[in-house]
Motif scaffolding. Structure first.
Motif, PDB file in Angstrom:
ATOM      1  N   UNK A 180      -3.797 -48.607 -88.279  1.00 17.62           N
ATOM      2  CA  UNK A 180      -5.083 -48.024 -88.652  1.00 17.62           C
ATOM      3  C   UNK A 180      -5.040 -46.503 -88.534  1.00 17.62           C
ATOM      4  N   UNK A 181      -5.906 -45.854 -89.308  1.00 15.63           N
ATOM      5  CA  UNK A 181      -6.071 -44.402 -89.240  1.00 15.63           C
ATOM      6  C   UNK A 181      -7.553 -44.084 -89.383  1.00 15.63           C
ATOM      7  N   UNK A 182      -7.925 -42.913 -88.935  1.00 19.64           N
ATOM      8  CA  UNK A 182      -9.303 -42.438 -89.106  1.00 19.64           C
ATOM      9  C   UNK A 182      -9.232 -40.984 -89.543  1.00 19.64           C
ATOM     10  N   UNK A 183      -9.757 -40.702 -90.747  1.00 20.83           N
ATOM     11  CA  UNK A 183      -9.643 -39.370 -91.321  1.00 20.83           C
ATOM     12  C   UNK A 183     -10.513 -38.343 -90.608  1.00 20.83           C
ATOM     13  N   UNK A 184     -11.508 -38.803 -89.857  1.00 17.17           N
ATOM     14  CA  UNK A 184     -12.430 -37.879 -89.191  1.00 17.17           C
ATOM     15  C   UNK A 184     -12.119 -37.797 -87.705  1.00 17.17           C
TER      16      UNK A 184
END
Length: 273
Positions: free
Chosen positions: A215-219
């Motif tokens: 998973x990744x989170x751009x913010x």
């Protein structure tokens, strides 16, 4: 030893002995495959040979199962179509439909069903052939006693096997893992120390063994191990799921997460922001 060989090769036990030979050989290949046949190493393609042999044995099991079922049909006219074709080296095909399902074989893999019926039939025939022939031999022809005994052992094995496999049915229930699109709007649990725009791990409980997701989170966020996160979508280029903290949802949005369709709509809307 000679008496034992004579007993297992005498009719009707010989029929079940053949079935047991096919069954035992098949499961031997399954066991070898389970531990990895390529561990032997070398230049010969042992794995391909094992797969081919296992496929042939699977075909033998299907034929044996059909022959046994056909025998019951001819004798009693009661058993009807119930064995589906099984894929080579994959004993996930189930026995379903008609009286066979009523006996308890519905949802049970073909190879397990045939193996158990064959073993119980063989055991009953081996143990009862001598006493039955000794008791009825003076009054009835040997071929009639053997034929009736073989049929009786098979029918008894069907009933006993059906009772024995019923408690095992939940073990063979196949659970399909949710697809990438189905995960959109679902809540996962972060398993890494943090989640950035390049790195992160999470787990998703699918009712089975669970899924491990990249998973990744751009913010910028404060996600940490154990925190819940909303899955927004899947990045096919980077092969990661985009997530964001559940805490960022509005109260009315959080209440809709239990509805998969509404949760997916929320995820699509937030992914566009």
């Amino acid at each position: 030893m000679t008496e034992f060989l004579s007993a297992i090769l005498a009719f009707p036990t010989a029929v079940f002995t053949i079935v047991m030979g096919v069954v035992l050989t098949y499961w031997l290949f399954v066991i070898i495959g389970a531990v990895g046949i390529d561990m032997l190493d070398g230049h010969l393609d042992f794995e391909s040979g094992a797969k081919a042999a296992s496929g042939a044995l699977q075909g033998g099991l299907k034929a044996a199962g059909s022959a046994l079922e056909g025998g019951a049909k001819a004798a009693g006219g009661a058993l009807e179509g119930g064995v589906k074709a099984a894929a080579a080296h994959d004993h996930s095909a189930d026995v379903d439909g008609g009286i066979l399902a009523a006996l308890g074989f519905a949802g049970i893999p073909l190879t397990v069903s045939v193996s158990l019926v064959g073993f119980i039939s063989w055991t009953l025939s081996l143990l009862s052939a001598g006493p039955v022939h000794a008791a009825l031999g003076p009054a009835l022809p040997s071929w009639l006693i053997s034929g009736a005994l073989g049929l009786a052992c098979f029918v008894a094995a069907l009933v006993l096997s059906g009772l024995a496999v019923r408690p095992l049915r939940p073990v063979f229930v196949a659970k399909r893992a949710p697809g990438r699109q189905e995960l959109m709007g679902r809540v996962c649990n972060i398993s890494s120390g943090s989640v950035t725009e390049r790195f992160g791990h999470a787990t998703f409980e699918d009712g089975g063994a669970g899924l491990i997701l990249n998973v990744v989170c751009a913010k910028a966020n404060v996600l940490k191990r154990g925190d819940p996160a909303l899955i927004l979508g899947y990045d096919t280029e980077r092969h990661v799921y985009e997530v964001e903290p559940v805490d960022w949802l509005l109260p009315e949005e959080a209440k809709q997460l239990d509805d998969p369709d509404k949760a997916a709509s929320i995820a699509r809307a937030r992914a566009r922001h």
